[in-house]
Design a protein around this motif. Structure first.
Motif, mmCIF file in Angstrom:
data_model
loop_
_atom_site.group_PDB
_atom_site.id
_atom_site.type_symbol
_atom_site.label_atom_id
_atom_site.label_comp_id
_atom_site.label_asym_id
_atom_site.label_seq_id
_atom_site.Cartn_x
_atom_site.Cartn_y
_atom_site.Cartn_z
ATOM 1 N N GLU A 43 0.818 -1.224 0.000
ATOM 2 C CA GLU A 43 0.000 0.000 0.000
ATOM 3 C C GLU A 43 0.849 1.269 0.000
ATOM 4 N N LEU A 44 2.141 1.122 0.255
ATOM 5 C CA LEU A 44 3.023 2.296 0.275
ATOM 6 C C LEU A 44 4.006 2.311 -0.899
ATOM 7 N N LYS A 83 -2.353 -7.968 4.846
ATOM 8 C CA LYS A 83 -3.508 -7.155 4.470
ATOM 9 C C LYS A 83 -3.168 -5.662 4.456
ATOM 10 N N GLY A 84 -2.003 -5.352 3.929
ATOM 11 C CA GLY A 84 -1.596 -3.954 3.796
ATOM 12 C C GLY A 84 -0.835 -3.391 4.976
ATOM 13 N N MET A 85 -0.849 -4.094 6.099
ATOM 14 C CA MET A 85 -0.202 -3.558 7.301
ATOM 15 C C MET A 85 1.225 -4.090 7.477
ATOM 16 N N PHE A 86 2.010 -3.313 8.203
ATOM 17 C CA PHE A 86 3.350 -3.699 8.650
ATOM 18 C C PHE A 86 3.285 -5.075 9.305
ATOM 19 N N SER A 119 1.763 -11.229 15.350
ATOM 20 C CA SER A 119 0.378 -11.595 15.059
ATOM 21 C C SER A 119 0.286 -12.785 14.119
ATOM 22 N N PHE A 161 1.713 3.690 10.955
ATOM 23 C CA PHE A 161 2.957 4.394 10.628
ATOM 24 C C PHE A 161 2.791 5.546 9.640
ATOM 25 N N SER A 162 1.622 5.673 9.063
ATOM 26 C CA SER A 162 1.451 6.703 8.027
ATOM 27 C C SER A 162 -0.030 6.980 7.819
ATOM 28 N N GLU A 213 -1.309 7.244 5.160
ATOM 29 C CA GLU A 213 -1.682 6.439 3.983
ATOM 30 C C GLU A 213 -2.156 5.034 4.368
ATOM 31 N N LEU A 214 -1.934 4.639 5.609
ATOM 32 C CA LEU A 214 -2.357 3.305 6.064
ATOM 33 C C LEU A 214 -3.510 3.350 7.055
ATOM 34 N N HIS A 274 -6.603 3.889 6.838
ATOM 35 C CA HIS A 274 -7.860 3.241 6.450
ATOM 36 C C HIS A 274 -7.869 1.748 6.801
ATOM 37 N N LEU A 275 -6.707 1.177 7.100
ATOM 38 C CA LEU A 275 -6.642 -0.245 7.475
ATOM 39 C C LEU A 275 -6.960 -0.465 8.950
ATOM 40 N N HIS A 276 -7.023 0.634 9.701
ATOM 41 C CA HIS A 276 -7.261 0.550 11.143
ATOM 42 C C HIS A 276 -8.688 0.993 11.465
ATOM 43 N N GLU A 335 -0.536 -5.298 17.852
ATOM 44 C CA GLU A 335 -0.158 -5.654 16.478
ATOM 45 C C GLU A 335 1.343 -5.488 16.327
ATOM 46 N N GLY A 380 3.446 -3.655 14.536
ATOM 47 C CA GLY A 380 4.126 -2.363 14.573
ATOM 48 C C GLY A 380 4.421 -1.928 16.004
#
Lengths: 237, 237
Positions: free
Chosen positions: A11-12, A146-149, A197, B8-9, B11-12, B14-16, B172, B174
């Motif tokens: 996603e980045l 799913k797009g996350m770290f 996770s 972290f951004s 830009e991410l 929307h995943l949370h 999670e 991160g």
């Protein structure tokens, strides 16, 4: 000095420039680890599919088909997503079609790079040797979750940045952070990742042997490389 | 146990899921550090603007206006983005309009949260005290740098996760990663961050005193809180 950077998620990836670089795509649990295990155990080429049915259709073309949903081998498929399944079979010369979600996305989003490699701990040393011989900057593209770290892909990235420090400068903050994190936790990857996770999700499926395999260093001397959307093994020399 | 996670951004984000959570927005160099310094030194409210001209227009409404472009106070503006500028002036009761890019975006993208706080090292302890008294899960929203991971925001997030470990589980990857990184590097934030991309950019502008301020712990006992798009100071008790 050449440069090395990390992108933590597909996603980045649009924020990074890929042209002229070698991109290393990593999805430690378990897509890229399984790809490396398959290539090191005789599989001659791998094609990846986001869609289960597209993958299943490859069986008619003589491909071995690998697919998993919810931790189980998908109905009608010959292989799941377990890397250790390739260790004791006769796969010499077979072609493999795999369905993955995060890993396939990261590969397809890396297409502008000069070269695309597949990263995993079992061939980390060979990948480092290959990258050190090339003139290009390196971008490590973590497939994430799913797009996350995620922790396992990021720690692999940190291991790669650390191993390249003689030849490649950590050129952005993600690379600096993960290099430092690998320095702290790299001596006990399994212990540290047991909190992660995805490792927890895998433990729920009783695939301890897969986790052990995915975190084992330097079993193989091959590189996984994407050539025209097909993944093949090459030698680092 | 309550939970704490890191994004972290913007830009991410929307995943949370933000609903029911307290979001802590952090832009260490320098937007949120400057906001905390301003509120602790008499500024009664802060409004943020992505656009320089929108910010400039607030002067007619009696606002002090702060804006910087390319490291210099923007033409016609009274303040730049330096937190130390608020330490020695008389700002009691003044309203402030600030233009920032990364910080403003992170605040606006946090609007679904139960509460939005502004995080900075100079009021870390007060923020921790506040979060520990509340029942909600916490999400730390790093403003990052043009959408990318950055080291200073992430280390602040790691410090917060570490400080909350008695009451909030790192839920999670991160949060696990940055807690471990803070454990390794937190004893010398300035030394570690001197490698960071943004710190290098700031050093080029000769604002060493700003960096020192932004990395100083627990100067203030106020919390920065966004109430209906306006940032105000509240007490942690």
């Amino acid at each position: 000095m050449r440069k090395v950077e990390i992108c933590f998620s597909p996603e980045l990836i649009h924020l990074h420039s890929l042209q002229g670089k070698i991109v290393v795509v990593v999805d430690i649990f378990r897509a890229t680890s399984t790809m490396v295990a398959a290539l090191a155990n005789g599989i001659s080429e791998i094609r990846t599919f986001a869609d289960l049915e597209d993958c299943r259709a490859m069986k008619e073309q003589g491909f071995l088909i690998a697919g998993e949903r919810n931790g189980l081998t998908a109905p009608g498929f010959e292989m799941g997503n377990s890397p250790v399944a390739y260790l004791n079979g006769d796969y010499e010369g077979r072609k493999l079609a795999m369905t993955t979600t995060n890993g396939t996305l990261a590969i397809s989003k890396s297409s502008e790079a000069d070269e695309i490699l597949i990263g995993a701990f079992p061939n980390l040393g060979a990948t480092i040797e290959y990258l050190q011989k090339k003139d290009q900057d390196v971008l490590i593209h973590c497939a994430g979750w799913k797009g996350m770290f995620n922790l396992e892909d990021s720690l692999y990235a940190g291991a790669l940045v650390k191993s390249l420090e003689a030849t490649h400068e950590a050129s952005e903050d993600g690379a600096l952070a993960m290099k430092a994190l690998f320095e702290k936790e790299g001596h006990d990857l399994k212990g540290f990742l047991s909190q992660a996770s995805h490792a927890k999700r895998l433990q729920n499926h009783n695939i301890e042997s897969d986790i052990d395999f995915c975190l084992t260093l330097d079993l193989y001397s091959i590189i996984g490389k994407v050539e025209k959307e097909v993944l093949i093994a090459i030698e680092p020399h």
